[in-house]
Design an enzyme around this catalytic site. Structure first.
Site, PDB file in Angstrom:
ATOM      1  N   ASP A   9     -14.712 -30.246 -44.253  1.00  0.00           N
ATOM      2  CA  ASP A   9     -15.345 -31.185 -45.204  1.00  0.00           C
ATOM      3  C   ASP A   9     -16.853 -31.542 -44.610  1.00  0.00           C
ATOM      4  O   ASP A   9     -17.651 -31.202 -43.832  1.00  0.00           O
ATOM      5  CB  ASP A   9     -14.900 -32.848 -44.337  1.00  0.00           C
ATOM      6  CG  ASP A   9     -15.725 -33.313 -43.499  1.00  0.00           C
ATOM      7  OD1 ASP A   9     -15.500 -31.932 -42.138  1.00  0.00           O
ATOM      8  OD2 ASP A   9     -15.589 -33.948 -43.302  1.00  0.00           O
ATOM      9  N   ASP A  40     -11.122 -23.850 -37.052  1.00  0.00           N
ATOM     10  CA  ASP A  40     -11.387 -23.610 -38.794  1.00  0.00           C
ATOM     11  C   ASP A  40     -12.566 -22.766 -38.340  1.00  0.00           C
ATOM     12  O   ASP A  40     -13.220 -22.181 -39.543  1.00  0.00           O
ATOM     13  CB  ASP A  40     -12.337 -24.935 -40.064  1.00  0.00           C
ATOM     14  CG  ASP A  40     -11.969 -25.701 -39.429  1.00  0.00           C
ATOM     15  OD1 ASP A  40     -12.781 -26.164 -38.043  1.00  0.00           O
ATOM     16  OD2 ASP A  40     -12.658 -27.167 -40.159  1.00  0.00           O
ATOM     17  N   ASP A  83     -19.488 -23.140 -34.320  1.00  0.00           N
ATOM     18  CA  ASP A  83     -20.890 -23.359 -34.642  1.00  0.00           C
ATOM     19  C   ASP A  83     -20.954 -23.438 -32.650  1.00  0.00           C
ATOM     20  O   ASP A  83     -21.237 -22.718 -32.682  1.00  0.00           O
ATOM     21  CB  ASP A  83     -20.532 -25.596 -34.709  1.00  0.00           C
ATOM     22  CG  ASP A  83     -22.076 -25.745 -35.571  1.00  0.00           C
ATOM     23  OD1 ASP A  83     -22.673 -24.105 -35.857  1.00  0.00           O
ATOM     24  OD2 ASP A  83     -22.053 -26.214 -35.581  1.00  0.00           O
TER      25      ASP A  83
HETATM   26  P1  5GP Z   1     -18.530 -26.555 -32.666  1.00  0.00           P
HETATM   27  O1  5GP Z   1     -18.051 -27.914 -31.425  1.00  0.00           O
HETATM   28  O2  5GP Z   1     -18.321 -25.548 -32.531  1.00  0.00           O
HETATM   29  O3  5GP Z   1     -19.857 -27.114 -32.426  1.00  0.00           O
HETATM   30  O4  5GP Z   1     -18.112 -27.279 -33.550  1.00  0.00           O
HETATM   31  C1  5GP Z   1     -16.471 -27.223 -34.042  1.00  0.00           C
HETATM   32  C2  5GP Z   1     -16.459 -28.211 -35.502  1.00  0.00           C
HETATM   33  O5  5GP Z   1     -17.893 -28.764 -35.998  1.00  0.00           O
HETATM   34  C3  5GP Z   1     -15.884 -27.831 -36.351  1.00  0.00           C
HETATM   35  O6  5GP Z   1     -14.185 -28.156 -36.093  1.00  0.00           O
HETATM   36  C4  5GP Z   1     -16.257 -28.448 -37.469  1.00  0.00           C
HETATM   37  O7  5GP Z   1     -15.647 -29.545 -37.829  1.00  0.00           O
HETATM   38  C5  5GP Z   1     -18.059 -28.429 -37.715  1.00  0.00           C
HETATM   39  N1  5GP Z   1     -18.135 -28.303 -38.083  1.00  0.00           N
HETATM   40  C6  5GP Z   1     -19.144 -27.021 -37.679  1.00  0.00           C
HETATM   41  N2  5GP Z   1     -19.891 -26.028 -38.505  1.00  0.00           N
HETATM   42  C7  5GP Z   1     -19.234 -26.973 -39.441  1.00  0.00           C
HETATM   43  C8  5GP Z   1     -19.851 -26.631 -41.003  1.00  0.00           C
HETATM   44  O8  5GP Z   1     -20.740 -25.905 -41.385  1.00  0.00           O
HETATM   45  N3  5GP Z   1     -19.400 -27.189 -41.860  1.00  0.00           N
HETATM   46  C9  5GP Z   1     -18.093 -28.121 -41.792  1.00  0.00           C
HETATM   47  N4  5GP Z   1     -17.877 -29.372 -42.252  1.00  0.00           N
HETATM   48  N5  5GP Z   1     -17.695 -28.954 -40.318  1.00  0.00           N
HETATM   49  C10 5GP Z   1     -18.290 -27.960 -39.208  1.00  0.00           C
HETATM   50 MG    MG Z   2     -12.315 -28.111 -36.373  1.00  0.00          MG
END
Ligand code: 5GP
Ligand code: MG
Length: 177
Positions: A162, A103, A106
């Protein structure tokens, strides 16, 4: 579109259902072209990617499979960036072309930690397709191959994403006010 409230936070409209669906159609057409004759496996990362996966997969017209895994990261004071596999991979990915569906990217932590595990199973190729890409927030090297939207480093909800478990059941995506 109006602002919405999820728990204690207010969110403003950011991406409409129409914009989202249009981008997904474009991505599906590209993947239908790039993977023709390859029978790829779409590997969807739960929970956030379930709507993105469903809408994209409906528009895949080539032979393709879909499967799901659930990754969770420990958040806490001693966080060393551990990512655990809460629901593992059932499919045999050896020799197969894999398209990971996320989705949102980040920091990149989740995929950066998971990729070596997937690669150790010997897939023929691994590409990453994301709905939302927060480029400025990236801290771990992850190469994203297909992106629907580049977005700023602001928290978003809706369309599978979420806030504390809520807000996933919105057709549009909202940004924290
Ligand atoms: P990463 O491991 O790349 O830091 O983060 C990935 C996960 O963090 C995503 O799959 C999601 O579940 C959550 N996440 C990161 N940014 C957002 C955001 O802006 N909104 C939401 N709802 N979840 C986020
Ligand atoms: Mg996710």
């Amino acid at each position: 579109m109006n602002s919405i409230k999820v728990l204690d936070k207010e969110f403003v409209p950011y991406l409409s259902e129409k914009e989202i669906q249009e981008k997904i159609t474009v991505l599906a057409m590209q993947l239908n072209k790039d993977y023709a004759g390859k029978r790829p496996i779409f590997l969807s990362i739960l929970n956030g990617s379930f709507l993105f996966t469903a809408d994209l997969f409906k528009q895949i017209t080539i032979e393709a499979e879909v499967c799901f895994i659930k990754l969770a990261s420990y958040k806490g004071m001693s966080s060393s960036g551990n990512v655990i596999t809460a629901i593992g991979l059932e499919a045999n990915v050896s020799g197969r072309d894999i398209i990971i569906l996320e989705d949102i990217i980040d920091t990149g932590k989740t995929l950066h930690h998971y990729l070596p595990q997937l690669l150790s199973s010997g897939p023929a190729s691994v590409k990453i397709a994301v709905l939302l890409n927060k480029k400025e927030a990236l801290q771990f090297p992850v190469q994203v191959d297909y992106t629907c939207f580049d977005i700023p480093n602001k928290f978003v909800v809706g369309y599978g994403l979420d806030y504390d478990g809520l807000g996933r059941n919105s057709k549009d995506i909202y940004q924290l006010k």
